[in-house]
Design a protein around this motif. Structure first.
Motif, PDB file in Angstrom:
ATOM      1  N   LEU A 296       0.831  -1.206   0.000  1.00  0.00           N
ATOM      2  CA  LEU A 296       0.000   0.000   0.000  1.00  0.00           C
ATOM      3  C   LEU A 296       0.866   1.256   0.000  1.00  0.00           C
ATOM      4  CD1 LEU A 296      -2.355   1.962   0.830  1.00  0.00           C
ATOM      5  CD2 LEU A 296      -2.132   1.039   3.134  1.00  0.00           C
ATOM      6  N   LEU A 297       1.867   1.305   0.873  1.00  0.00           N
ATOM      7  CA  LEU A 297       2.698   2.506   0.995  1.00  0.00           C
ATOM      8  C   LEU A 297       3.590   2.714  -0.227  1.00  0.00           C
ATOM      9  CD1 LEU A 297       3.660   2.101   4.757  1.00  0.00           C
ATOM     10  CD2 LEU A 297       2.016   3.711   3.784  1.00  0.00           C
ATOM     11  N   VAL A 298       4.083   1.630  -0.814  1.00  0.00           N
ATOM     12  CA  VAL A 298       4.890   1.749  -2.032  1.00  0.00           C
ATOM     13  C   VAL A 298       4.039   2.294  -3.175  1.00  0.00           C
ATOM     14  CG1 VAL A 298       6.132   0.426  -3.802  1.00  0.00           C
ATOM     15  CG2 VAL A 298       6.551  -0.024  -1.380  1.00  0.00           C
ATOM     16  N   MET A 299       2.786   1.847  -3.273  1.00  0.00           N
ATOM     17  CA  MET A 299       1.893   2.341  -4.325  1.00  0.00           C
ATOM     18  C   MET A 299       1.582   3.825  -4.126  1.00  0.00           C
ATOM     19  SD  MET A 299       1.309   0.063  -6.593  1.00  0.00           S
ATOM     20  CE  MET A 299       3.046  -0.373  -6.351  1.00  0.00           C
ATOM     21  N   GLN A 300       1.452   4.244  -2.870  1.00  0.00           N
ATOM     22  CA  GLN A 300       1.205   5.669  -2.635  1.00  0.00           C
ATOM     23  C   GLN A 300       2.425   6.496  -3.017  1.00  0.00           C
ATOM     24  OE1 GLN A 300      -1.101   7.163   0.605  1.00  0.00           O
ATOM     25  NE2 GLN A 300       0.412   8.730   1.083  1.00  0.00           N
ATOM     26  N   LEU A 301       3.599   5.979  -2.727  1.00  0.00           N
ATOM     27  CA  LEU A 301       4.837   6.659  -3.121  1.00  0.00           C
ATOM     28  C   LEU A 301       4.882   6.837  -4.641  1.00  0.00           C
ATOM     29  CD1 LEU A 301       7.597   7.758  -2.101  1.00  0.00           C
ATOM     30  CD2 LEU A 301       8.510   5.469  -2.475  1.00  0.00           C
ATOM     31  N   ALA A 302       4.524   5.769  -5.370  1.00  0.00           N
ATOM     32  CA  ALA A 302       4.515   5.834  -6.835  1.00  0.00           C
ATOM     33  C   ALA A 302       3.462   6.824  -7.331  1.00  0.00           C
ATOM     34  CB  ALA A 302       4.248   4.443  -7.407  1.00  0.00           C
ATOM     35  N   PHE A 303       2.287   6.828  -6.705  1.00  0.00           N
ATOM     36  CA  PHE A 303       1.229   7.738  -7.117  1.00  0.00           C
ATOM     37  C   PHE A 303       1.665   9.198  -6.960  1.00  0.00           C
ATOM     38  CE2 PHE A 303      -2.507  10.296  -5.708  1.00  0.00           C
ATOM     39  CZ  PHE A 303      -3.141  10.382  -6.939  1.00  0.00           C
ATOM     40  N   GLY A 304       2.286   9.521  -5.827  1.00  0.00           N
ATOM     41  CA  GLY A 304       2.762  10.881  -5.623  1.00  0.00           C
ATOM     42  C   GLY A 304       3.749  11.309  -6.693  1.00  0.00           C
ATOM     43  N   GLY A 305       4.667  10.406  -7.059  1.00  0.00           N
ATOM     44  CA  GLY A 305       5.625  10.718  -8.118  1.00  0.00           C
ATOM     45  C   GLY A 305       4.959  10.942  -9.461  1.00  0.00           C
TER      46      GLY A 305
END
Length: 409
Positions: A296-305
């Motif tokens: 979940l947190l890795v996907m949020q990191l990618a979304f922000g980028g």
């Protein structure tokens, strides 16, 4: 005879659809959500045409979601007390009436911005009481091991509708006018009402009942003292606060950055929806798995980028590709958050836990859109999206490096 790998993969993707009641609810919700997206695209374009202001786009979203902040906690208590199916049916009627009223106002060319704002608020009232009932009903339709799959499939119907709805809206507005889009949405509610009436799920009333305020306090206390639930709820609020302006500001991006009209806006929305379907399919295939919190947190990191990259893009094709992947990562974040909350929440408190989660999840949307619209009128839409994307990546890094109960789930 052994099943082929392809058929096994399809069964894994659609595991929850093997259950009749969930299948019926899914189909009914899909038809209604298509109508909702048709109206949302038409309404956003109507507001921009009437006012020329990004602030009013944010204000309309705020008025639609304000009832979520005001009434959803009460709706959660009611969902734990009463038959969730009948609560959902009532909420559909409440949402259907404003759609038909708006269609009439536009058809007779008497629509004004204040009318849109009031009708958005009434629609939000229906969602405030229907949302907790819907979220609480899903675990009653499928076994617990298929719950993440059911939630992901629910996200698929929502985002498949997000892909189809804007395309229908673009064609309908061009061929029949904006009023037809609102009428289309009003008619779609009849489908979900019929689906809800055909469900066989039985309501089991609670064995004990306290005063409504005491039950509400009990739910709030449980979430506050359950570390992972408190963290997931906070994360949901921050993600919608900063992530949803990407969708709300798309008509501004289409008009101001790319000098395009409603057709391009609909196309950009469709790319977001297509990506979201792919992301939800990935979550559905994964089901319940280890390290859901870290994923979940890795996907949020990618979304922000991706949001930051989109804010800098001035090439249409690149922007559409970025929107596709942003849609995929965003829905993976939301599906995983919702799955984890549903898995942690006890059934006797599910309505209240999900209502608290919904207040955070949906509450971030109007506040984020209102702030984004206000700042966009004074700065620019790319500036707002760039700042939001940076903050989203910082939040993801914070939760990845600090233990708050999310990364251990």
């Amino acid at each position: 005879m052994l099943a082929s790998p392809g058929s096994r993969a399809l069964r894994r993707l659609g595991a929850a659809l093997a259950y009749r009641d969930f299948r019926i609810l899914w189909c009914g919700a899909f038809a209604s959500t298509v109508g909702m997206w048709v109206q949302r695209v038409a309404q956003n374009w109507l507001i921009l045409t009437l006012t020329g202001s990004a602030f009013y786009l944010g204000l309309a979203s705020f008025m639609g979601d304000l009832p979520i902040l005001l009434f959803t906690l009460i709706g959660g208590v009611i969902a734990d007390r009463h038959d969730r199916r009948y609560l959902l049916i009532g909420s559909q009627y409440i949402q259907m009436v404003p759609a038909f009223i708006l269609a009439a106002l536009v058809y007779f060319n008497v629509v004004q911005i204040w009318q849109i704002l009031i009708l958005s608020f009434i629609t939000g009232c229906g969602q405030a009481f229907g949302g907790p009932a819907h979220q609480s009903l899903i675990p009653a339709l499928v076994p617990k091991e298929n719950l993440p799959n059911a939630i992901a499939l629910n996200s698929i119907q929502f985002n498949l509708a997000r892909f189809i709805g804007p395309l229908i809206a673009g064609v309908t507005m061009t061929a029949l006018g904006t009023a037809a889009c609102f009428g289309f949405n009003g008619l779609s509610f009849f489908i979900v009402i019929v689906a809800l009436m055909s469900l066989r799920v039985k309501h089991l009333p609670p064995s004990t009942r306290q005063r409504m305020l005491d039950e509400l306090r009990g739910g709030l206390s449980y979430v506050r003292h359950q570390g992972s639930l408190a963290s997931l709820t906070s994360l949901a609020f921050l993600t919608t606060l900063l992530g949803f302006p990407l969708l709300t500001l798309l008509p501004v991006i289409a008009q101001d950055v790319f000098a395009q009209g409603v057709e391009q806006y609909s196309r950009m929305m469709a790319f977001v929806g297509a990506g979201a379907v792919v992301g939800a399919l990935a979550v559905a295939w994964l089901g319940k798995f280890r390290h859901m919190g870290v994923t979940l947190l890795v996907m949020q990191l990618a979304f922000g980028g991706l949001v930051v990259a989109f804010s800098f893009s001035r090439v249409m094709l690149l922007s559409e590709v970025l929107l596709f992947f942003a849609g995929a990562t965003l829905i993976m974040v939301f599906s995983l958050i919702t799955s984890l909350v549903q898995l942690v929440a006890p059934n006797e408190l599910r309505g209240r836990v999900m209502s608290i989660f919904m207040v955070a999840f949906r509450g971030g949307i109007p506040l984020g859109n209102l702030i984004a619209g206000f700042v966009t009128d004074r700065m620019s839409a790319p500036f707002v999206l760039g700042i939001n994307g940076i903050v989203l990546t910082v939040i993801a890094c914070y939760f990845l490096t600090r233990s708050h109960g999310v990364r251990t789930l």
